[in-house]
Design a protein around this motif. Structure first.
Motif, PDB file in Angstrom:
ATOM      1  N   ASP A 112       6.932 -19.592  25.890  1.00  0.00           N
ATOM      2  CA  ASP A 112       5.972 -19.761  24.791  1.00  0.00           C
ATOM      3  C   ASP A 112       5.348 -21.154  24.830  1.00  0.00           C
ATOM      4  O   ASP A 112       4.138 -21.311  24.630  1.00  0.00           O
ATOM      5  CB  ASP A 112       6.641 -19.539  23.435  1.00  0.00           C
ATOM      6  CG  ASP A 112       7.034 -18.086  23.206  1.00  0.00           C
ATOM      7  OD1 ASP A 112       6.400 -17.187  23.794  1.00  0.00           O
ATOM      8  OD2 ASP A 112       7.970 -17.849  22.428  1.00  0.00           O
ATOM      9  N   GLU A 113       6.154 -22.165  25.080  1.00  0.00           N
ATOM     10  CA  GLU A 113       5.633 -23.533  25.140  1.00  0.00           C
ATOM     11  C   GLU A 113       4.667 -23.700  26.302  1.00  0.00           C
ATOM     12  O   GLU A 113       3.628 -24.355  26.169  1.00  0.00           O
ATOM     13  CB  GLU A 113       6.780 -24.540  25.280  1.00  0.00           C
ATOM     14  CG  GLU A 113       7.632 -24.660  24.046  1.00  0.00           C
ATOM     15  CD  GLU A 113       8.864 -25.506  24.271  1.00  0.00           C
ATOM     16  OE1 GLU A 113       9.390 -26.024  23.269  1.00  0.00           O
ATOM     17  OE2 GLU A 113       9.321 -25.643  25.431  1.00  0.00           O
ATOM     18  N   ALA A 114       4.987 -23.104  27.450  1.00  0.00           N
ATOM     19  CA  ALA A 114       4.089 -23.188  28.606  1.00  0.00           C
ATOM     20  C   ALA A 114       2.749 -22.537  28.289  1.00  0.00           C
ATOM     21  O   ALA A 114       1.687 -23.079  28.637  1.00  0.00           O
ATOM     22  CB  ALA A 114       4.738 -22.534  29.827  1.00  0.00           C
ATOM     23  N   GLN A 115       2.779 -21.407  27.589  1.00  0.00           N
ATOM     24  CA  GLN A 115       1.535 -20.751  27.194  1.00  0.00           C
ATOM     25  C   GLN A 115       0.763 -21.610  26.187  1.00  0.00           C
ATOM     26  O   GLN A 115      -0.465 -21.706  26.263  1.00  0.00           O
ATOM     27  CB  GLN A 115       1.810 -19.372  26.606  1.00  0.00           C
ATOM     28  CG  GLN A 115       2.200 -18.360  27.643  1.00  0.00           C
ATOM     29  CD  GLN A 115       2.499 -17.003  27.038  1.00  0.00           C
ATOM     30  OE1 GLN A 115       3.128 -16.895  25.976  1.00  0.00           O
ATOM     31  NE2 GLN A 115       2.046 -15.954  27.706  1.00  0.00           N
ATOM     32  N   LEU A 116       1.469 -22.245  25.260  1.00  0.00           N
ATOM     33  CA  LEU A 116       0.809 -23.137  24.306  1.00  0.00           C
ATOM     34  C   LEU A 116       0.165 -24.328  25.003  1.00  0.00           C
ATOM     35  O   LEU A 116      -0.954 -24.718  24.668  1.00  0.00           O
ATOM     36  CB  LEU A 116       1.810 -23.642  23.264  1.00  0.00           C
ATOM     37  CG  LEU A 116       2.014 -22.776  22.046  1.00  0.00           C
ATOM     38  CD1 LEU A 116       3.199 -23.267  21.237  1.00  0.00           C
ATOM     39  CD2 LEU A 116       0.769 -22.758  21.197  1.00  0.00           C
ATOM     40  N   MET A 117       0.848 -24.905  25.977  1.00  0.00           N
ATOM     41  CA  MET A 117       0.289 -26.042  26.711  1.00  0.00           C
ATOM     42  C   MET A 117      -0.930 -25.616  27.522  1.00  0.00           C
ATOM     43  O   MET A 117      -1.928 -26.328  27.581  1.00  0.00           O
ATOM     44  CB  MET A 117       1.336 -26.674  27.626  1.00  0.00           C
ATOM     45  CG  MET A 117       2.506 -27.324  26.891  1.00  0.00           C
ATOM     46  SD  MET A 117       2.009 -28.646  25.763  1.00  0.00           S
ATOM     47  CE  MET A 117       1.923 -27.776  24.200  1.00  0.00           C
ATOM     48  N   GLN A 118      -0.854 -24.423  28.114  1.00  0.00           N
ATOM     49  CA  GLN A 118      -1.995 -23.899  28.854  1.00  0.00           C
ATOM     50  C   GLN A 118      -3.173 -23.661  27.904  1.00  0.00           C
ATOM     51  O   GLN A 118      -4.306 -24.020  28.208  1.00  0.00           O
ATOM     52  CB  GLN A 118      -1.608 -22.597  29.558  1.00  0.00           C
ATOM     53  CG  GLN A 118      -2.729 -21.982  30.368  1.00  0.00           C
ATOM     54  CD  GLN A 118      -2.344 -20.641  30.978  1.00  0.00           C
ATOM     55  OE1 GLN A 118      -1.378 -20.002  30.555  1.00  0.00           O
ATOM     56  NE2 GLN A 118      -3.105 -20.203  31.950  1.00  0.00           N
ATOM     57  N   LEU A 119      -2.891 -23.098  26.747  1.00  0.00           N
ATOM     58  CA  LEU A 119      -3.925 -22.839  25.747  1.00  0.00           C
ATOM     59  C   LEU A 119      -4.577 -24.134  25.282  1.00  0.00           C
ATOM     60  O   LEU A 119      -5.806 -24.239  25.209  1.00  0.00           O
ATOM     61  CB  LEU A 119      -3.308 -22.091  24.560  1.00  0.00           C
ATOM     62  CG  LEU A 119      -4.219 -21.735  23.398  1.00  0.00           C
ATOM     63  CD1 LEU A 119      -5.333 -20.808  23.865  1.00  0.00           C
ATOM     64  CD2 LEU A 119      -3.420 -21.083  22.287  1.00  0.00           C
ATOM     65  N   LEU A 120      -3.778 -25.132  24.995  1.00  0.00           N
ATOM     66  CA  LEU A 120      -4.306 -26.413  24.536  1.00  0.00           C
ATOM     67  C   LEU A 120      -5.122 -27.102  25.632  1.00  0.00           C
ATOM     68  O   LEU A 120      -6.175 -27.678  25.365  1.00  0.00           O
ATOM     69  CB  LEU A 120      -3.154 -27.304  24.062  1.00  0.00           C
ATOM     70  CG  LEU A 120      -3.529 -28.585  23.339  1.00  0.00           C
ATOM     71  CD1 LEU A 120      -4.457 -28.322  22.168  1.00  0.00           C
ATOM     72  CD2 LEU A 120      -2.276 -29.289  22.860  1.00  0.00           C
ATOM     73  N   THR A 121      -4.655 -27.025  26.859  1.00  0.00           N
ATOM     74  CA  THR A 121      -5.391 -27.618  27.981  1.00  0.00           C
ATOM     75  C   THR A 121      -6.747 -26.951  28.153  1.00  0.00           C
ATOM     76  O   THR A 121      -7.769 -27.621  28.327  1.00  0.00           O
ATOM     77  CB  THR A 121      -4.570 -27.506  29.287  1.00  0.00           C
ATOM     78  OG1 THR A 121      -3.338 -28.207  29.102  1.00  0.00           O
ATOM     79  CG2 THR A 121      -5.312 -28.070  30.471  1.00  0.00           C
ATOM     80  N   VAL A 122      -6.777 -25.640  28.081  1.00  0.00           N
ATOM     81  CA  VAL A 122      -8.038 -24.900  28.213  1.00  0.00           C
ATOM     82  C   VAL A 122      -8.973 -25.233  27.054  1.00  0.00           C
ATOM     83  O   VAL A 122     -10.170 -25.442  27.246  1.00  0.00           O
ATOM     84  CB  VAL A 122      -7.765 -23.380  28.297  1.00  0.00           C
ATOM     85  CG1 VAL A 122      -9.035 -22.572  28.132  1.00  0.00           C
ATOM     86  CG2 VAL A 122      -7.087 -23.044  29.616  1.00  0.00           C
ATOM     87  N   ALA A 123      -8.438 -25.326  25.844  1.00  0.00           N
ATOM     88  CA  ALA A 123      -9.261 -25.656  24.669  1.00  0.00           C
ATOM     89  C   ALA A 123      -9.861 -27.049  24.803  1.00  0.00           C
ATOM     90  O   ALA A 123     -11.015 -27.275  24.442  1.00  0.00           O
ATOM     91  CB  ALA A 123      -8.433 -25.551  23.393  1.00  0.00           C
ATOM     92  N   ARG A 124      -9.090 -27.976  25.332  1.00  0.00           N
ATOM     93  CA  ARG A 124      -9.593 -29.348  25.504  1.00  0.00           C
ATOM     94  C   ARG A 124     -10.663 -29.416  26.586  1.00  0.00           C
ATOM     95  O   ARG A 124     -11.508 -30.296  26.563  1.00  0.00           O
ATOM     96  CB  ARG A 124      -8.435 -30.295  25.806  1.00  0.00           C
ATOM     97  CG  ARG A 124      -7.513 -30.410  24.574  1.00  0.00           C
ATOM     98  CD  ARG A 124      -6.360 -31.334  24.764  1.00  0.00           C
ATOM     99  NE  ARG A 124      -6.852 -32.703  24.866  1.00  0.00           N
ATOM    100  CZ  ARG A 124      -6.391 -33.592  25.743  1.00  0.00           C
ATOM    101  NH1 ARG A 124      -5.444 -33.252  26.592  1.00  0.00           N
ATOM    102  NH2 ARG A 124      -6.861 -34.806  25.763  1.00  0.00           N
ATOM    103  N   ARG A 125     -10.641 -28.492  27.534  1.00  0.00           N
ATOM    104  CA  ARG A 125     -11.677 -28.438  28.581  1.00  0.00           C
ATOM    105  C   ARG A 125     -12.900 -27.638  28.125  1.00  0.00           C
ATOM    106  O   ARG A 125     -13.842 -27.491  28.880  1.00  0.00           O
ATOM    107  CB  ARG A 125     -11.110 -27.807  29.853  1.00  0.00           C
ATOM    108  CG  ARG A 125     -10.098 -28.673  30.537  1.00  0.00           C
ATOM    109  CD  ARG A 125      -9.623 -28.005  31.805  1.00  0.00           C
ATOM    110  NE  ARG A 125      -8.545 -28.758  32.402  1.00  0.00           N
ATOM    111  CZ  ARG A 125      -7.579 -28.236  33.125  1.00  0.00           C
ATOM    112  NH1 ARG A 125      -7.546 -26.936  33.363  1.00  0.00           N
ATOM    113  NH2 ARG A 125      -6.641 -28.992  33.630  1.00  0.00           N
TER     114      ARG A 125
END
Length: 157
Positions: A112-125
């Motif tokens: 879940d944390e890995a998916q959250l980090m991926q989501l946040l990274t994509v949102a920041r891009r």
């Protein structure tokens, strides 16, 4: 003389080296070093907030605010904590099971944390098409729009 219990061993069938089950399990989980500084701060906040929901202890909320106050480069720490909490709340409400958060000091990421980090990274891009596909994996039907708004707001902090 001690042997390395978790060393790579040769497979009897193919003769190729393979990792022991413990190393294989650890290798499949990303670690915190793969995250940028903003995502590391957000991850710590998610973990404190997750602990607060799990234990009901107000100390966890205080730890989240204190951590955000001390994080470098954060201009509005209460807003950052509020946005992280809003995202966690939305994600919790749209799932059939609880989010899995590791303890704040852990170097590994849960799925879940890995998916959250991926989501946040994509949102920041600012890649909207990718956000929807990741949000769909994290939340149930009906909460995608709210989760997308919440992660975009968090990414702007």
């Amino acid at each position: 003389m001690t042997s390395n219990v978790c060393a790579a061993v040769a497979s009897p069938e193919s003769g190729e080296a393979r990792l022991c089950p413990l190393q294989a399990a650890l290798a499949s989980h990303p670690c915190i070093e793969s995250c940028d500084e903003f995502c590391r701060v957000a991850l710590s906040l998610f973990r404190f907030i997750g602990a607060a929901y799990t234990t009901g202890a107000s100390d966890c909320w205080e730890a989240a605010y204190r951590y955000a106050d001390e994080a470098p480069g954060i201009s509005d720490s209460p807003l950052l904590v509020a946005r992280a909490a809003a995202l966690v709340r939305i994600l919790r409400s749209g799932r059939p099971c609880e989010l899995c958060f590791m303890p704040p000091s852990c170097r590994r990421l849960s799925k879940d944390e890995a998916q959250l980090m991926q989501l946040l990274t994509v949102a920041r891009r600012k890649r909207p098409g990718e956000i929807e596909s990741i949000v769909g994996q994290l939340v149930g039907s009906g909460n995608e729009a709210a989760a997308t708004r919440a992660v975009n707001a968090l990414a702007l902090c």
